[in-house]
Design a protein around this motif. Sequence first.
Motif, mmCIF file in Angstrom:
data_model
loop_
_atom_site.group_PDB
_atom_site.id
_atom_site.type_symbol
_atom_site.label_atom_id
_atom_site.label_comp_id
_atom_site.label_asym_id
_atom_site.label_seq_id
_atom_site.Cartn_x
_atom_site.Cartn_y
_atom_site.Cartn_z
ATOM 1 N N MET A 1 -42.677 -18.112 -50.925
ATOM 2 C CA MET A 1 -41.959 -18.313 -49.655
ATOM 3 C C MET A 1 -42.791 -17.744 -48.523
ATOM 4 S SD MET A 1 -38.096 -17.116 -48.754
ATOM 5 C CE MET A 1 -38.399 -15.871 -47.506
ATOM 6 N N TYR A 2 -42.958 -18.541 -47.506
ATOM 7 C CA TYR A 2 -43.811 -18.108 -46.402
ATOM 8 C C TYR A 2 -43.187 -16.962 -45.615
ATOM 9 C CZ TYR A 2 -46.451 -22.425 -47.037
ATOM 10 O OH TYR A 2 -47.224 -23.433 -47.547
ATOM 11 N N ILE A 4 -43.078 -15.368 -42.082
ATOM 12 C CA ILE A 4 -43.339 -15.800 -40.707
ATOM 13 C C ILE A 4 -43.571 -14.575 -39.815
ATOM 14 C CG2 ILE A 4 -42.367 -17.046 -38.716
ATOM 15 C CD1 ILE A 4 -42.913 -18.896 -41.030
ATOM 16 N N THR A 88 -45.538 -25.984 -40.953
ATOM 17 C CA THR A 88 -44.263 -25.906 -41.687
ATOM 18 C C THR A 88 -43.576 -27.262 -41.790
ATOM 19 O OG1 THR A 88 -43.052 -25.366 -39.669
ATOM 20 C CG2 THR A 88 -43.824 -23.512 -40.999
ATOM 21 N N LYS D 139 -35.756 -30.088 -42.500
ATOM 22 C CA LYS D 139 -36.499 -29.141 -41.651
ATOM 23 C C LYS D 139 -35.772 -28.867 -40.332
ATOM 24 C CE LYS D 139 -40.258 -26.786 -40.487
ATOM 25 N NZ LYS D 139 -39.861 -26.291 -39.171
ATOM 26 N N MET F 34 -33.504 -19.050 -45.340
ATOM 27 C CA MET F 34 -34.785 -18.445 -45.735
ATOM 28 C C MET F 34 -35.721 -18.242 -44.537
ATOM 29 S SD MET F 34 -35.637 -20.695 -49.099
ATOM 30 C CE MET F 34 -37.156 -19.809 -49.546
ATOM 31 N N ARG F 36 -36.383 -20.951 -42.371
ATOM 32 C CA ARG F 36 -36.993 -22.280 -42.162
ATOM 33 C C ARG F 36 -38.271 -22.512 -42.949
ATOM 34 N NH1 ARG F 36 -35.557 -22.994 -35.872
ATOM 35 N NH2 ARG F 36 -33.394 -23.484 -36.248
ATOM 36 N N VAL F 37 -38.301 -22.086 -44.171
ATOM 37 C CA VAL F 37 -39.455 -22.346 -45.034
ATOM 38 C C VAL F 37 -38.951 -22.826 -46.400
ATOM 39 C CG1 VAL F 37 -40.918 -20.650 -43.868
ATOM 40 C CG2 VAL F 37 -39.528 -19.955 -45.843
ATOM 41 N N GLY F 38 -39.888 -23.224 -47.266
ATOM 42 C CA GLY F 38 -39.554 -23.519 -48.658
ATOM 43 C C GLY F 38 -39.278 -24.976 -48.983
ATOM 44 N N LEU F 159 -44.906 -24.382 -53.012
ATOM 45 C CA LEU F 159 -45.332 -23.588 -54.164
ATOM 46 C C LEU F 159 -44.116 -23.235 -55.010
ATOM 47 C CD1 LEU F 159 -47.553 -21.954 -55.639
ATOM 48 C CD2 LEU F 159 -47.025 -20.060 -54.102
ATOM 49 N N VAL F 175 -37.167 -24.658 -52.366
ATOM 50 C CA VAL F 175 -37.519 -23.698 -53.412
ATOM 51 C C VAL F 175 -37.223 -22.282 -52.914
ATOM 52 C CG1 VAL F 175 -39.402 -22.869 -54.889
ATOM 53 C CG2 VAL F 175 -39.419 -25.233 -54.034
ATOM 54 N N PRO F 177 -37.722 -18.302 -54.019
ATOM 55 C CA PRO F 177 -38.329 -17.397 -54.997
ATOM 56 C C PRO F 177 -37.251 -16.658 -55.786
ATOM 57 C CG PRO F 177 -39.432 -17.200 -52.874
ATOM 58 C CD PRO F 177 -38.236 -18.083 -52.661
ATOM 59 N N MET F 180 -35.495 -13.546 -54.546
ATOM 60 C CA MET F 180 -34.788 -13.552 -53.272
ATOM 61 C C MET F 180 -33.482 -14.326 -53.308
ATOM 62 S SD MET F 180 -37.760 -13.860 -50.521
ATOM 63 C CE MET F 180 -36.381 -13.525 -49.426
#
Lengths: 227, 227, 227, 227, 227, 227
Positions: A1-2, A4, A88, D139, F34, F36-38, F159, F175, F177, F180
């Motif tokens: 997970m990114y 930020i 993103t 998104k 999250m 705004r990622v994943g 990922l 996704v 992790p 989390m």
Amino acid sequence: MYQIGIVKRNIARADRAAVDRLAAYGVATVHEAMGRVGLMKPYMRPIYPGVQIAGSAVTVLLQPGDNWMLHVAAEQLREGDIVIAACTAENDDGFFGDLLATSYRARGAAGLVIEAGVRDVKVLTEMGFPVWSKAVSAKGTVKATLGSVNIPLVCAGALVHPGDAIVADDDGVVVVPAAMVGKVADAAAAREANESEKRAKLATGVLGLDMYKMREPLEKAGLKYID
Amino acid sequence: MYQIGIVKRNIARADRAAVDRLAAYGVATVHEAMGRVGLMKPYMRPIYPGVQIAGSAVTVLLQPGDNWMLHVAAEQLREGDIVIAACTAENDDGFFGDLLATSYRARGAAGLVIEAGVRDVKVLTEMGFPVWSKAVSAKGTVKATLGSVNIPLVCAGALVHPGDAIVADDDGVVVVPAAMVGKVADAAAAREANESEKRAKLATGVLGLDMYKMREPLEKAGLKYID
Amino acid sequence: MYQIGIVKRNIARADRAAVDRLAAYGVATVHEAMGRVGLMKPYMRPIYPGVQIAGSAVTVLLQPGDNWMLHVAAEQLREGDIVIAACTAENDDGFFGDLLATSYRARGAAGLVIEAGVRDVKVLTEMGFPVWSKAVSAKGTVKATLGSVNIPLVCAGALVHPGDAIVADDDGVVVVPAAMVGKVADAAAAREANESEKRAKLATGVLGLDMYKMREPLEKAGLKYID
Amino acid sequence: MYQIGIVKRNIARADRAAVDRLAAYGVATVHEAMGRVGLMKPYMRPIYPGVQIAGSAVTVLLQPGDNWMLHVAAEQLREGDIVIAACTAENDDGFFGDLLATSYRARGAAGLVIEAGVRDVKVLTEMGFPVWSKAVSAKGTVKATLGSVNIPLVCAGALVHPGDAIVADDDGVVVVPAAMVGKVADAAAAREANESEKRAKLATGVLGLDMYKMREPLEKAGLKYID
Amino acid sequence: MYQIGIVKRNIARADRAAVDRLAAYGVATVHEAMGRVGLMKPYMRPIYPGVQIAGSAVTVLLQPGDNWMLHVAAEQLREGDIVIAACTAENDDGFFGDLLATSYRARGAAGLVIEAGVRDVKVLTEMGFPVWSKAVSAKGTVKATLGSVNIPLVCAGALVHPGDAIVADDDGVVVVPAAMVGKVADAAAAREANESEKRAKLATGVLGLDMYKMREPLEKAGLKYID
Amino acid sequence: MYQIGIVKRNIARADRAAVDRLAAYGVATVHEAMGRVGLMKPYMRPIYPGVQIAGSAVTVLLQPGDNWMLHVAAEQLREGDIVIAACTAENDDGFFGDLLATSYRARGAAGLVIEAGVRDVKVLTEMGFPVWSKAVSAKGTVKATLGSVNIPLVCAGALVHPGDAIVADDDGVVVVPAAMVGKVADAAAAREANESEKRAKLATGVLGLDMYKMREPLEKAGLKYID
């Protein structure tokens, strides 16, 4: 997970001497030497042909339509680095142009790989600053939303950790984990040596069918010759 | 709504001197000078690299698989015009080749922008007749159905009125309304002057972070540096 | 329906003299001379610009991710042949690189047309070995599953029989049935002669509207001129 | 050229009674009634099938990754309006979801047409709030950069003025200039009446060849029947 | 090479009883039964889900933006035929709508496969007239240029001879040469019988690894299990 | 860098209770929770609409045109797992069909996410076995080359570590992790609660402009209302 809003300053770059050895081989050879993995997707194309570079990755996570983090990344560059930028979201805006290229070059960067758009292509070509991108677009970007610098990220389908070795040429882009660069360079050298010999034989008209001893397995697989 | 079957003969072209000034700047600069608008979609690509042109638009609305109107348009061309061609449907046929290019050049056209396909690319390159297109295709077209010439139309996502200024280079194509060309050229000149200074500074290694005073807003936005 | 696991050794190649005559004309002209048919889809692009070749087809049916049959095909090549490779599924892997190019050249091949990916583009460009492909990708392939050589197949939307004449240039690729090559070369020559005259006239500023006598049919179709 | 940072409050909506008449015909019929123009590009697809709507356009220009203006637009909505949203760059983020749909419905909107992405598709389907979009994407977007509301804009290749009539169904989206709605509705009605008759005939097995009297023109064009 | 301007009236249709047997199996099974060949490209999608049909091909070659030949083809239809339409160029216009569907149904057609666009999707769905296409588009077409009916042609990458058997379902479209339909139906039946057994075993939790005896070849290939 | 030829048996799955809580929220909400990622790329689409699932990832790395590893993965499945499959190259073949679905269901799998193609869509829909894929294709695959099971991999740009939580619905795939999942479920719950309130207000006609207090920042950004 990114994560930020992060800039990591100290990253472990791949061994420079080993990276320089990689630079001698093309993307195809390095990818084979790694066991046929590590490639970015084939939509990543050079903005002009004929360049082959290798360097260490400084990674940049961008937000759509926003190139703020490319400016932040400049400060983290060292001689020979290659900037790897992902977004993103899917976005083809022109995040990078001749001003950033001038700055990156002054800071030692060897090139840019960006899963997005680039602009000022004519000037970048004249400068000889190589870029691999998904698109060319003149569309300008804003500086309003944080991304990150030097986090592990996915660029064009490949996982890149900051400091990984990157090799890029007309065939695309390949990522070599920092810890494996020496080993991969050895394997690439071995493969290349082996290929030189094969190339010489094939050039005389010897068939791969014979050189690779394929006739028996082909027959076993059932291949039939007819007239 | 498109009018079909119309050729408008008298159009108000953008002021030539102002258009010539635009020609000195690239597409990215002009687009920024307009407030980041006016671009055609990035799938419009030059058939060969390294050209930068500006001129007044003569517009052509085509029917799919039919290039009749490109012949009609030739008569309406004046020195320095750029033909902007769109189609009523998605179609990548080769509407334009070396014969039409010869005719267009003889009539003074500076180039073609076509949201469709083009052919005879090798000869066009040798002639130095620049084209921006969505596709390259050898597929020939018929001459059976009317479109229009010099009506306002949408080409690759941009609204073009006949007589508007067009700038095209390796980054793509931008449209400047005829009435604004002088103002936009001024803004482009100001921007370019400003950029030259910045370029010089960045080339010495000064960071954009400092030159653009980004450190404070970045900190305020929450950017964290870690080691 | 494709036959799998077959290599046909004796194929009837198009008459070499006639094929050589075709080589003088571009893809667009040959396609027009055939009545506007025979083109491969426009996503087939040369890996470097400026080449124009003609030759006889040796066809190869590949399985996805597997280039075994390209090795088998080398043995069937004769001077001037062009290899036409298709895959049983959509796949952009790099099936062909500099080793196979060295072998193909040694066996006399004039080039490759492959509805899939190719790699070692920089070396192929330096060698001057022309390839038309759907993609560029460094991705390596295995040698595990049979396809066929010299069966009739569909490549990029065009039906190709072994021995058919192939013409390829910057506009794409066209297929001419072996039995028709002479006739098509004649038609192409006639067309070209005719076009030379037209080109000269258009270069002096004569309009296609007049030269092709389009004014009357346009008026009949309802075209209106307004001021 | 787009004006940025503008909200136009008073727009002249197409006549409601005439728009309601249009609603009875599909997109194909309306597009034919206009002379085969006015269509958005076919990549605009409904998020669920089976809906046919007509209404007046409230236009929204978005910046990439930023849906601020969709919130601004809500205040300008009246009963029966259809929101037409375009973006200054190619971007497929999820600009619109169930909260905005709830708000738009409360303000009377009949639907949304957006050349970008949409999310919460399952809930929108359950709500019966129709959307035509270029993409579906979860998104999220920010609210940081101005666009405009109720300016003329290009959406999916079609020019839309605020107040124009919009018709959308499973075939796509068509734009009718406000001033022409009555006339187009008449033409659509005439066409539909004409088609009902034809449909009945064709259903009995009468051939279009005979009904449309095509046999003579086909013969004249050179069509040959062989056995 | 396509013959233009031809309608072949007498074609040898695949044996109806055998075609009916094929109808019981899906596209995937038939394609496997043929040795994994014969599929059209996966961009051919049904306009509504859940249909599975089989029939004999009546082929139509179209010109871009022109549906004349679809009208000509109606006369050649017999009970159970499936119309296979391709275009001489890439074109997504709406060549086919509810009027043609009414006519085709009245003449006995079971469905349409078209490498181009289709319109009136809502009505076609209500009528239950199945279509597989590359696109949906309301764009109307003209009737001006000849193509052909019942010539061998390439549709979506597959070679189709008039009279060949066609099977289409949610997975796509497969072509079976007329002469092989019986044999392929036998193979499909055998495969299906075999699969029913396997399905029952797998449903009880038996692993494919054991049922297909994969453990040994996997180990031989070098697969390693780690914890 | 991908390890080839590995099956990891013991993976740390995300906490089941927390994953079940995630299942109550859609992909958009979880992605927002999250930060705004994943998200996977938006080209990943469900084969039928209306499903929303959550589970733990069992990952599979495939070779192009080869589904051997999907069989190997079956043995590693536990109740509620979601299989995440990626390929070492771009490939849309039908790697997965009703037999594998039967086996996966018997072993407890909740669904499949595959950056490639799937087949037997009609039967999978009838079974109610949900799949998110890049393509639908009947093309069969071989069982010849090793990939891996339960290695970290990139699927559609995201990922994925084995054991990560996956949420999928009509908006796409996200996704989370494994470590989390609890925290993200909390954040999603908070967001959802907050949104319910907002939804109720918006439904009464309250404007987001007022509810989110946007009027002041919009004015500050320079928004102008005109009549």
